[in-house]
Design a protein around this motif. Structure first.
Motif, PDB file in Angstrom:
ATOM      1  N   LYS A 231      -3.822 -15.463  -9.740  1.00  0.00           N
ATOM      2  CA  LYS A 231      -3.609 -14.031  -9.960  1.00  0.00           C
ATOM      3  C   LYS A 231      -4.948 -13.333 -10.146  1.00  0.00           C
ATOM      4  CE  LYS A 231      -0.081 -12.334 -12.244  1.00  0.00           C
ATOM      5  NZ  LYS A 231       0.439 -11.317 -11.277  1.00  0.00           N
ATOM      6  N   ILE A 232      -5.153 -12.280  -9.363  1.00  0.00           N
ATOM      7  CA  ILE A 232      -6.350 -11.455  -9.473  1.00  0.00           C
ATOM      8  C   ILE A 232      -5.920 -10.048  -9.870  1.00  0.00           C
ATOM      9  CG2 ILE A 232      -8.274 -10.412  -8.199  1.00  0.00           C
ATOM     10  CD1 ILE A 232      -8.425 -12.974  -6.548  1.00  0.00           C
ATOM     11  N   GLN A 233      -6.551  -9.536 -10.919  1.00  0.00           N
ATOM     12  CA  GLN A 233      -6.208  -8.213 -11.427  1.00  0.00           C
ATOM     13  C   GLN A 233      -7.468  -7.386 -11.640  1.00  0.00           C
ATOM     14  OE1 GLN A 233      -3.856  -9.780 -14.839  1.00  0.00           O
ATOM     15  NE2 GLN A 233      -2.180  -8.521 -14.035  1.00  0.00           N
ATOM     16  N   GLY A 234      -7.291  -6.095 -11.740  1.00  0.00           N
ATOM     17  CA  GLY A 234      -8.417  -5.203 -11.990  1.00  0.00           C
ATOM     18  C   GLY A 234      -8.023  -3.764 -11.772  1.00  0.00           C
ATOM     19  N   ASN A 235      -9.002  -2.958 -11.395  1.00  0.00           N
ATOM     20  CA  ASN A 235      -8.733  -1.550 -11.145  1.00  0.00           C
ATOM     21  C   ASN A 235      -9.793  -0.962 -10.233  1.00  0.00           C
ATOM     22  OD1 ASN A 235     -10.976  -0.278 -12.822  1.00  0.00           O
ATOM     23  ND2 ASN A 235      -9.950  -1.515 -14.382  1.00  0.00           N
ATOM     24  N   VAL A 236      -9.456   0.146  -9.626  1.00  0.00           N
ATOM     25  CA  VAL A 236     -10.392   0.941  -8.846  1.00  0.00           C
ATOM     26  C   VAL A 236     -10.433   2.319  -9.499  1.00  0.00           C
ATOM     27  CG1 VAL A 236     -10.929   1.967  -6.602  1.00  0.00           C
ATOM     28  CG2 VAL A 236      -9.875  -0.307  -6.724  1.00  0.00           C
ATOM     29  N   LYS A 237     -11.637   2.765  -9.851  1.00  0.00           N
ATOM     30  CA  LYS A 237     -11.784   4.066 -10.498  1.00  0.00           C
ATOM     31  C   LYS A 237     -12.354   5.066  -9.498  1.00  0.00           C
ATOM     32  CE  LYS A 237     -12.275   2.230 -15.172  1.00  0.00           C
ATOM     33  NZ  LYS A 237     -13.134   2.103 -16.374  1.00  0.00           N
ATOM     34  N   LEU A 238     -11.759   6.260  -9.496  1.00  0.00           N
ATOM     35  CA  LEU A 238     -12.154   7.312  -8.570  1.00  0.00           C
ATOM     36  C   LEU A 238     -12.843   8.435  -9.318  1.00  0.00           C
ATOM     37  CD1 LEU A 238      -8.787   7.408  -6.593  1.00  0.00           C
ATOM     38  CD2 LEU A 238     -10.852   6.150  -5.975  1.00  0.00           C
ATOM     39  N   ASP A 239     -13.609   9.205  -8.584  1.00  0.00           N
ATOM     40  CA  ASP A 239     -14.264  10.365  -9.178  1.00  0.00           C
ATOM     41  C   ASP A 239     -13.229  11.285  -9.826  1.00  0.00           C
ATOM     42  OD1 ASP A 239     -16.488  12.323  -9.499  1.00  0.00           O
ATOM     43  OD2 ASP A 239     -15.234  13.476  -8.122  1.00  0.00           O
ATOM     44  N   LEU A 256      -6.496 -11.248   3.121  1.00  0.00           N
ATOM     45  CA  LEU A 256      -5.764 -10.369   2.212  1.00  0.00           C
ATOM     46  C   LEU A 256      -6.141  -8.923   2.477  1.00  0.00           C
ATOM     47  CD1 LEU A 256      -4.773 -10.679  -1.394  1.00  0.00           C
ATOM     48  CD2 LEU A 256      -6.288  -8.779  -0.855  1.00  0.00           C
ATOM     49  N   LYS A 257      -5.117  -8.070   2.585  1.00  0.00           N
ATOM     50  CA  LYS A 257      -5.325  -6.630   2.754  1.00  0.00           C
ATOM     51  C   LYS A 257      -4.102  -5.928   2.178  1.00  0.00           C
ATOM     52  CE  LYS A 257      -6.882  -3.303   6.245  1.00  0.00           C
ATOM     53  NZ  LYS A 257      -7.210  -3.129   7.691  1.00  0.00           N
ATOM     54  N   GLN A 258      -4.304  -5.290   1.004  1.00  0.00           N
ATOM     55  CA  GLN A 258      -3.184  -4.656   0.324  1.00  0.00           C
ATOM     56  C   GLN A 258      -3.561  -3.263  -0.155  1.00  0.00           C
ATOM     57  OE1 GLN A 258      -1.551  -8.658  -1.916  1.00  0.00           O
ATOM     58  NE2 GLN A 258      -0.799  -6.694  -2.648  1.00  0.00           N
ATOM     59  N   SER A 259      -2.535  -2.404  -0.244  1.00  0.00           N
ATOM     60  CA  SER A 259      -2.722  -1.042  -0.739  1.00  0.00           C
ATOM     61  C   SER A 259      -2.066  -0.899  -2.101  1.00  0.00           C
ATOM     62  CB  SER A 259      -2.109  -0.031   0.237  1.00  0.00           C
ATOM     63  OG  SER A 259      -2.797  -0.065   1.471  1.00  0.00           O
ATOM     64  N   PHE A 260      -2.670  -0.014  -2.936  1.00  0.00           N
ATOM     65  CA  PHE A 260      -2.184   0.194  -4.294  1.00  0.00           C
ATOM     66  C   PHE A 260      -2.211   1.691  -4.615  1.00  0.00           C
ATOM     67  CE2 PHE A 260      -4.196  -3.910  -3.956  1.00  0.00           C
ATOM     68  CZ  PHE A 260      -3.275  -4.777  -4.525  1.00  0.00           C
ATOM     69  N   PRO A 261      -1.174   2.198  -5.294  1.00  0.00           N
ATOM     70  CA  PRO A 261      -1.139   3.633  -5.607  1.00  0.00           C
ATOM     71  C   PRO A 261      -2.173   4.000  -6.674  1.00  0.00           C
ATOM     72  CG  PRO A 261       0.695   2.500  -6.659  1.00  0.00           C
ATOM     73  CD  PRO A 261       0.015   1.494  -5.770  1.00  0.00           C
ATOM     74  N   ALA A 262      -2.716   5.207  -6.541  1.00  0.00           N
ATOM     75  CA  ALA A 262      -3.668   5.721  -7.517  1.00  0.00           C
ATOM     76  C   ALA A 262      -3.034   6.886  -8.266  1.00  0.00           C
ATOM     77  CB  ALA A 262      -4.944   6.178  -6.831  1.00  0.00           C
ATOM     78  N   SER A 263      -3.232   6.887  -9.580  1.00  0.00           N
ATOM     79  CA  SER A 263      -2.719   7.954 -10.419  1.00  0.00           C
ATOM     80  C   SER A 263      -3.757   8.272 -11.478  1.00  0.00           C
ATOM     81  CB  SER A 263      -1.396   7.523 -11.076  1.00  0.00           C
ATOM     82  OG  SER A 263      -0.922   8.513 -11.949  1.00  0.00           O
ATOM     83  N   ILE A 266      -7.174   6.520 -11.048  1.00  0.00           N
ATOM     84  CA  ILE A 266      -7.342   5.075 -11.229  1.00  0.00           C
ATOM     85  C   ILE A 266      -6.191   4.348 -10.535  1.00  0.00           C
ATOM     86  CG2 ILE A 266      -6.084   4.977 -13.440  1.00  0.00           C
ATOM     87  CD1 ILE A 266      -8.220   2.878 -14.302  1.00  0.00           C
ATOM     88  N   ALA A 267      -6.502   3.230  -9.926  1.00  0.00           N
ATOM     89  CA  ALA A 267      -5.495   2.395  -9.281  1.00  0.00           C
ATOM     90  C   ALA A 267      -5.521   1.022  -9.921  1.00  0.00           C
ATOM     91  CB  ALA A 267      -5.756   2.296  -7.778  1.00  0.00           C
ATOM     92  N   ALA A 268      -4.391   0.561 -10.397  1.00  0.00           N
ATOM     93  CA  ALA A 268      -4.286  -0.780 -10.967  1.00  0.00           C
ATOM     94  C   ALA A 268      -4.123  -1.786  -9.836  1.00  0.00           C
ATOM     95  CB  ALA A 268      -3.102  -0.852 -11.921  1.00  0.00           C
ATOM     96  N   ILE A 269      -4.904  -2.853  -9.876  1.00  0.00           N
ATOM     97  CA  ILE A 269      -4.887  -3.880  -8.825  1.00  0.00           C
ATOM     98  C   ILE A 269      -4.269  -5.151  -9.381  1.00  0.00           C
ATOM     99  CG2 ILE A 269      -6.269  -5.151  -7.156  1.00  0.00           C
ATOM    100  CD1 ILE A 269      -6.346  -2.081  -6.850  1.00  0.00           C
ATOM    101  N   ASP A 270      -3.319  -5.726  -8.623  1.00  0.00           N
ATOM    102  CA  ASP A 270      -2.639  -6.941  -9.076  1.00  0.00           C
ATOM    103  C   ASP A 270      -2.103  -7.661  -7.843  1.00  0.00           C
ATOM    104  OD1 ASP A 270      -0.958  -8.887 -10.153  1.00  0.00           O
ATOM    105  OD2 ASP A 270      -0.383  -7.643 -11.856  1.00  0.00           O
ATOM    106  N   PHE A 271      -2.652  -8.841  -7.529  1.00  0.00           N
ATOM    107  CA  PHE A 271      -2.144  -9.600  -6.392  1.00  0.00           C
ATOM    108  C   PHE A 271      -2.402 -11.086  -6.625  1.00  0.00           C
ATOM    109  CE2 PHE A 271      -6.447  -8.193  -5.292  1.00  0.00           C
ATOM    110  CZ  PHE A 271      -7.062  -9.368  -4.901  1.00  0.00           C
ATOM    111  N   THR A 272      -1.784 -11.912  -5.837  1.00  0.00           N
ATOM    112  CA  THR A 272      -1.975 -13.361  -5.938  1.00  0.00           C
ATOM    113  C   THR A 272      -2.501 -13.897  -4.616  1.00  0.00           C
ATOM    114  OG1 THR A 272       0.316 -13.800  -5.293  1.00  0.00           O
ATOM    115  CG2 THR A 272      -0.161 -13.641  -7.664  1.00  0.00           C
TER     116      THR A 272
END
Length: 613
Positions: A231-239, A256-263, A266-272
């Motif tokens: 399991k790999i987790q993290g986040n992407v932070k936007l301006d 691996l190529k996945q999309s994650f919603p941003a709110s 910030i987008a929470a990342i979680d994949f295996t």
């Protein structure tokens, strides 16, 4: 439970810290952006009275003030007398400390104004432009074309300012940077240290071009170790102004190529992923990672591993880990200067690898980013530290705010470096309830910022507990650290190396035990007998007895990082024969020559590597 200590609050100072943090979001991974280097020769003015900043009533000058050093030094007419001026006769290399570049700066602490002129045209008209500093020591005020971009406090962490389109020009931009390295009682570090306070713009300066909506940074960590289901987790932070609703993460080698919603930017990342090759000192595997958000794309090379303290053991990727370490100052001894480049990092980490180390303690402040990136590629584990050192003002909320800021900037910059396994919040802080509350707050902050790594601090030790032939680590802060780390100098500051023969060590905490410092001074090339203090022979005797003592340490003993890899400058060290302004505890002398003790420690580490591969 410890009672919460009343802390003196400086409301205005805290508001400034909070406002700066909000306004100037730290942009990470500068190496992977579109940049224009401003490194090279900068003109300078030495200003010990801060004449360019304050008028003769000691009030801060306004932007329109003709005598402010951030304004043009060219007279408007023949009657406009300018009492300052920048000239090619006075230049300093950036990056670099000023102390090593000219003899007049050797012990200088104060203000120096830097000036750089440059032309600039955007690659894309819609791009935003930022001015990025790897670090400048200590208090930095930045002006472009007579307008103040901002201020940063802290000598070892990165910062950036956005440049409005209304300020920057295509021709003749006039960049002025005021750097003040005076030590202060309310600063981090404080007045009293045991290293030289190098001043200047010590790391890279770059213009950074970014799209209107951009990624400020991201973090990816391996949080669950399972060969078929990692399991790999993290986040992407936007301006903060970004309106991007989705981000994409790609690791080509893992398909691996996945999309994650941003709110809320910030987008929470979680994949295996399956079949992941874990990063370790033996196999420092790095994966190419691509993160995309709208028009912005960011690439990095990241290793994936787990680190934990489980009972009395350290575990790396679930396996027992013994740390064969060495402490390092960010200094090139042969030149008596601050280290800053990739070549410098390769020299220092190359010496550590030659010593059979699998770990380095980067003391006592965050080192240049090239150190941690190269540590990733070489497979060297890292302890990274903020300069909460000795006797800072633990009662001050303002000082705590500065420590938190430096901790946050350190973690934010290096959160993707697999080599870093320990965030350290300080060194040899004197025990008191106020101090313990202060340090506990920093440990909590480190865990909030990054729960995937260990958090610790270098503690002091109570030599020979009453009624027992034992040296006990019982610092109350030990309750909150993940690894009990302590500094001991048995045989140098206490007794002789013979004292190690009967010495025993223990801690009241059921946690891994780590010696974060130990060492003795030796003048390089002084060969005598083992009984002659300051000689290489005495230092070798010290290490011989220390190593024998280490072999009977308790079961929770998890490693050591002796003090220190190489001799370094320190104005505290004034023996006219053996020190001359240098701390000579290095295993390598100021000329880059290895001392006798280097080879003793190397041999011991070779033995430990066979026991704990």
């Amino acid at each position: 439970m410890l009672k919460k200590t009343a802390i003196v609050t400086t409301a205005f100072a805290l508001q400034i810290l909070a406002a700066n943090a909000q306004k100037n979001q730290l942009i990470t991974d500068i190496e992977g952006r579109k940049t224009i280097s401003l490194n090279g020769k900068w003109q300078y003015i030495v200003d010990p009275y801060e004449t360019g900043f304050y008028d003769y009533r000691f009030k801060e000058r306004l932007e329109k003030d003709n005598d402010a050093f951030w304004n043009s030094d060219v007279p408007k007419n023949k009657y406009d007398h300018k009492e300052y001026g920048y000239s090619d006769k006075n230049t300093l290399k950036v990056p670099g400390d000023w102390n090593s570049q000219d003899a007049k700066f050797l012990y200088y602490e104060g203000t120096v104004w830097y000036k750089k002129t440059f032309d600039y045209k955007k690659s894309n008209a819609s791009d935003r432009v930022f001015l990025s500093f790897g670090a400048a020591n200590y208090k930095t005020d930045v002006y472009l074309n007579g307008k103040k971009l901002g201020q940063h406090i802290g000598g070892f962490t990165p910062f950036n300012f956005e440049i409005p389109d209304s300020i920057i020009r295509t021709k003749g931009n006039y960049l002025v940077v005021k750097v003040d390295n005076k030590r202060g009682a309310e600063e981090i570090p404080t007045l009293n240290t045991d290293w030289w306070n190098y001043g200047g713009i010590t790391r890279d300066v770059k213009l950074v071009e970014l799209p209107a909506n951009f990624i400020t940074g991201f973090s990816l960590q391996l949080t669950k170790l399972s060969p078929g289901d990692n399991k790999i987790q993290g986040n992407v932070k936007l301006d903060q102004s970004s309106n991007v609703s989705e981000v994409q993460v790609e690791i080509p080698e893992l398909k691996l190529k996945q999309s994650f919603p941003a709110s809320n930017n910030i987008a929470a990342i979680d994949f295996t992923v399956a079949n992941l090759q874990y990063w370790s000192p033996k196999t420092p595997k790095l994966y190419r990672v691509i993160v995309t958000a709208g028009a912005d794309k960011l690439e990095d090379k990241i290793g994936f591993r787990t680190i934990e303290a489980k009972g009395e053991q350290l575990l790396l990727n679930g396996k027992h880990l013994f740390l064969r370490g060495i402490s390092i100052h960010e200094e090139i001894p042969q030149e008596g200067r601050r280290a800053y480049s990739r070549a410098d990092a390769l020299q220092l980490l190359g010496w550590a690898k030659e010593l059979n180390c699998n770990m380095v303690r980067l003391a006592h402040y965050p080192h240049d980013e090239s150190m941690t990136r190269i540590a990733d590629s070489l497979g060297v584990l890292v302890w990274s530290e903020i300069p909460v050192y000795w006797t800072i003002n633990f009662k001050s909320e303002e000082v705590l705010g500065k420590a938190k800021q430096q901790l946050t900037e350190m973690v934010t910059r290096d959160q993707n470096r697999a080599s870093i396994i320990i965030w350290s919040v300080g060194n040899e802080t004197p025990i008191s309830e106020t101090r313990t509350n202060f340090m506990h707050t920093l440990l909590q902050t480190a865990k909030e910022l990054d729960p995937t790594r260990l958090a610790s601090a270098a503690l002091e030790v109570s030599y020979k507990a009453e009624g027992k032939n034992i040296n006990l680590i019982d610092d109350p802060l030990g309750k909150y650290v993940d690894m009990v780390s302590f500094n001991e100098y048995l045989g140098w500051y206490l007794g002789t190396p013979d004292s190690c023969k009967t010495a025993n060590w223990a801690t009241i905490y059921d946690k891994p035990l780590f010696i974060s410092e130990t060492g003795a001074e030796a003048k390089g090339g002084f060969i005598s007998s083992s009984k002659a203090m300051w000689s290489e022979d005495y230092q070798a005797w010290y290490y011989k007895e220390q190593i024998a003592m280490l072999k009977r340490m308790p079961a929770n003993f998890s490693g050591i990082s002796p003090w220190i890899l190489a001799d370094f400058r320190s104005p505290r060290r004034n023996n006219p024969t053996y020190q001359q302004g240098w701390n000579t505890k290095g295993l390598i002398d100021r000329n880059g020559k290895k001392k006798k003790a280097f080879f003793l420690l190397k041999e011991y580490y070779g033995e430990m590597e066979k026991m704990y591969p």
